[in-house]
Write a protein that holds these residues in place. Structure first.
Motif, PDB file in Angstrom:
ATOM      1  N   ALA A 171       0.637  -1.071  -0.379  1.00 54.79           N
ATOM      2  CA  ALA A 171      -0.140   0.175   0.548  1.00 54.79           C
ATOM      3  C   ALA A 171       0.851   1.191  -0.135  1.00 54.79           C
ATOM      4  CB  ALA A 171      -0.818   0.020   1.508  1.00 54.79           C
ATOM      5  N   PHE A 172       1.749   1.275   0.539  1.00 54.44           N
ATOM      6  CA  PHE A 172       2.727   2.465   0.929  1.00 54.44           C
ATOM      7  C   PHE A 172       3.262   2.646  -0.783  1.00 54.44           C
ATOM      8  CE2 PHE A 172       7.478   3.499   0.895  1.00 54.44           C
ATOM      9  CZ  PHE A 172       6.984   4.806   1.685  1.00 54.44           C
ATOM     10  N   LEU A 173       4.008   0.948  -1.408  1.00 54.19           N
ATOM     11  CA  LEU A 173       4.336   1.658  -2.492  1.00 54.19           C
ATOM     12  C   LEU A 173       3.281   2.523  -3.423  1.00 54.19           C
ATOM     13  CD1 LEU A 173       7.070  -1.254  -2.578  1.00 54.19           C
ATOM     14  CD2 LEU A 173       7.332   0.548  -2.254  1.00 54.19           C
ATOM     15  N   GLN A 174       2.474   1.497  -3.381  1.00 58.14           N
ATOM     16  CA  GLN A 174       1.321   2.505  -4.662  1.00 58.14           C
ATOM     17  C   GLN A 174       1.266   4.109  -3.828  1.00 58.14           C
ATOM     18  OE1 GLN A 174      -0.964   0.249  -6.606  1.00 58.14           O
ATOM     19  NE2 GLN A 174      -1.997   2.469  -7.553  1.00 58.14           N
ATOM     20  N   TYR A 175       0.905   4.206  -2.744  1.00 57.16           N
ATOM     21  CA  TYR A 175       1.158   5.569  -2.685  1.00 57.16           C
ATOM     22  C   TYR A 175       2.258   6.344  -3.029  1.00 57.16           C
ATOM     23  CZ  TYR A 175       0.896   9.644   0.168  1.00 57.16           C
ATOM     24  OH  TYR A 175       1.232  11.091   0.367  1.00 57.16           O
ATOM     25  N   TYR A 176       3.650   5.511  -2.978  1.00 57.52           N
ATOM     26  CA  TYR A 176       4.537   6.687  -3.397  1.00 57.52           C
ATOM     27  C   TYR A 176       4.717   6.569  -4.997  1.00 57.52           C
ATOM     28  CZ  TYR A 176       9.188   7.390  -3.725  1.00 57.52           C
ATOM     29  OH  TYR A 176      10.498   8.105  -4.271  1.00 57.52           O
ATOM     30  N   LEU A 177       4.148   5.543  -5.433  1.00 54.74           N
ATOM     31  CA  LEU A 177       4.644   6.522  -6.693  1.00 54.74           C
ATOM     32  C   LEU A 177       3.519   5.668  -7.438  1.00 54.74           C
ATOM     33  CD1 LEU A 177       5.355   2.117  -7.184  1.00 54.74           C
ATOM     34  CD2 LEU A 177       7.250   4.034  -7.308  1.00 54.74           C
ATOM     35  N   GLU A 180       3.439  10.253  -4.240  1.00 54.93           N
ATOM     36  CA  GLU A 180       4.355  11.086  -3.667  1.00 54.93           C
ATOM     37  C   GLU A 180       5.771  11.190  -4.622  1.00 54.93           C
ATOM     38  OE1 GLU A 180       8.127  10.532   0.043  1.00 54.93           O
ATOM     39  OE2 GLU A 180       5.813   9.632  -0.121  1.00 54.93           O
ATOM     40  N   CYS A 181       5.789   9.845  -5.121  1.00 55.05           N
ATOM     41  CA  CYS A 181       7.013  10.544  -6.349  1.00 55.05           C
ATOM     42  C   CYS A 181       6.594  11.732  -7.564  1.00 55.05           C
ATOM     43  CB  CYS A 181       7.554   9.306  -6.596  1.00 55.05           C
ATOM     44  SG  CYS A 181       8.589   9.351  -8.110  1.00 55.05           S
ATOM     45  N   ILE A 182       5.343  11.277  -7.764  1.00 55.50           N
ATOM     46  CA  ILE A 182       5.032  12.506  -9.207  1.00 55.50           C
ATOM     47  C   ILE A 182       4.633  13.644  -8.368  1.00 55.50           C
ATOM     48  CG2 ILE A 182       2.526  13.125 -10.067  1.00 55.50           C
ATOM     49  CD1 ILE A 182       3.878  10.052 -10.778  1.00 55.50           C
ATOM     50  N   ASP A 183       4.733  13.690  -7.249  1.00 58.24           N
ATOM     51  CA  ASP A 183       5.005  15.783  -6.596  1.00 58.24           C
ATOM     52  C   ASP A 183       6.592  15.877  -6.157  1.00 58.24           C
ATOM     53  OD1 ASP A 183       2.052  15.358  -5.554  1.00 58.24           O
ATOM     54  OD2 ASP A 183       1.963  14.762  -4.254  1.00 58.24           O
ATOM     55  N   CYS A 348      16.501   9.472  -2.156  1.00 63.32           N
ATOM     56  CA  CYS A 348      16.504   7.493  -1.813  1.00 63.32           C
ATOM     57  C   CYS A 348      14.967   7.238  -1.284  1.00 63.32           C
ATOM     58  CB  CYS A 348      17.716   7.227  -1.140  1.00 63.32           C
ATOM     59  SG  CYS A 348      19.269   7.068  -1.497  1.00 63.32           S
ATOM     60  N   VAL A 349      14.510   6.612  -2.106  1.00 62.85           N
ATOM     61  CA  VAL A 349      13.369   6.595  -0.817  1.00 62.85           C
ATOM     62  C   VAL A 349      13.537   4.536   0.359  1.00 62.85           C
ATOM     63  CG1 VAL A 349      12.278   7.587  -3.013  1.00 62.85           C
ATOM     64  CG2 VAL A 349      12.502   4.873  -3.066  1.00 62.85           C
TER      65      VAL A 349
END
Length: 355
Positions: A171-177, A180-183, A348-349
């Motif tokens: 779920a975190f990876l889904q949110y990040y990619l 967060e990554c897009i922002d 880094c993530v």
């Protein structure tokens, strides 16, 4: 040099309206004079940050990244701390992998790539990537649609099953990619738009090793890497007898590319029908280079042997015509006196924390 090698390993062609943010992490063992852990951050294939286990700090690689840091003083420290954490986890994962493959000594590499893509015209999220590689081969790849990991080797199955069951991390990876990554990508593109959204046309050369080798149309110094490079005959793009090479980075942030044409079966009188065409995304005009033996470069300069071969037919016809004129003038008016006058012409993530 270290950054350049990493760029060569992961370079690819971007789509016409897509921006990308990618992080590449490489752990190595048995490699002398090279850090055990290296992290590189890229925006639109341009390196913006670098970290390694020797310096233990993130270094900005673009002038506009200094403006990002000036406006957000904690940005650099935050990224450095995340990279140091990633380094520790990466080392533990690396050791587990070597045990899985029953390996001790020798040279080994463990790599991870994570990133996202965004369409600046529609404003939409395009894609997310998270994958691992071991010794140059795929190991695990995240399928965002199914929220599962794909194991590329039997040794990866244990980790796949463990990570598939970690729903919180997925779920975190889904949110990040997707968020967060897009922002962060949008932020970087805004700060670096004078560099990232510029257009630079290349220099184009025709190259050939020997007179029997394919002719390579080589374009270098262009930006961005969204280009088309191809050969055409009589205005039609060729599909056969061509060998298109991948886009590679130059040390100054621009790119290079080449496409080869097999001329072994091209008749001398047909050379003028061939053209190399370079088209840069966002630029209306094309760069067109005719297949001219007089401009083909070899290790010895201009390919004079090729010029002679291609011009042999026309020169022979011209010689016959001149001889005929001389014979006609001799038979009718005699020879005229010769004219003796001379003429001159980052970051880094958070990584997965368990195998």
């Amino acid at each position: 040099m270290k950054e350049f090698i990493l760029l060569l390993l992961f370079c690819h062609v971007a789509s016409p309206v897509t921006h990308s943010l990618k992080y590449f992490f490489t752990g190595s063992s048995g490699v002398s004079n090279f850090p055990q852990f290296v992290g590189v951050a890229l925006v639109d294939e341009v390196q913006i940050g670098y970290y390694d286990s020797n310096t233990k700090r993130v270094e900005p690689k673009q002038d506009w990244m200094n403006k990002v840091i000036a406006d957000d003083p904690e940005h650099l420290q935050w990224n450095t701390e995340r990279c140091m954490h990633s380094q520790l986890v990466h080392k533990a994962e690396f050791e587990t992998l070597k045990q899985r493959f029953n390996q001790t000594g020798g040279v080994h590499t463990f790599q991870r790539m994570i990133g996202c893509e965004w369409d600046d015209e529609t404003g939409d999220y395009v894609n997310g990537h998270h994958q691992y590689g071991y010794n140059g081969e795929d190991w695990l790849v995240l399928d965002l649609k199914t929220q599962t990991w794909i194991a590329s080797t039997p040794q990866a199955v244990i980790t796949k099953q463990k990570w598939d069951n970690d729903k919180a991390d997925l779920a975190f990876l889904q949110y990040y990619l997707t968020k967060e990554c897009i922002d962060l990508l949008k932020k970087y593109v805004d700060y670096g738009k004078s560099t990232l959204q510029r257009t630079v046309l290349p220099s184009v050369s025709l190259l050939q090793k020997t007179h029997s080798s394919p002719v390579s149309c080589h374009a270098t110094g262009f930006y961005p890497d969204r280009v088309m490079l191809f050969w055409r005959k009589d205005g039609e793009e060729l599909q056969d007898h061509m060998d298109q090479r991948e886009i590679l980075p130059n040390h100054d942030g621009t790119f290079q590319m080449s496409v080869q044409l097999d001329v072994s079966s091209v008749k001398a009188e047909d050379w003028g029908k061939y053209e190399c065409v370079f088209q840069l995304s966002g630029v209306k005009d094309k760069l067109v280079t005719k297949l001219d033996p007089a401009v083909i470069k070899t290790n010895r300069g201009i390919n004079t042997a090729l010029v002679i071969r291609v011009l042999a037919g026309p020169l022979l016809l011209l010689a016959i015509c001149i001889a005929g004129v001389f014979i006609w003038r001799r038979n009718n008016n005699g020879f005229k006196p010769a004219n003796t006058s001379e003429t001159s012409s980052t970051e880094c993530v958070p990584p997965n924390t368990s195998q």
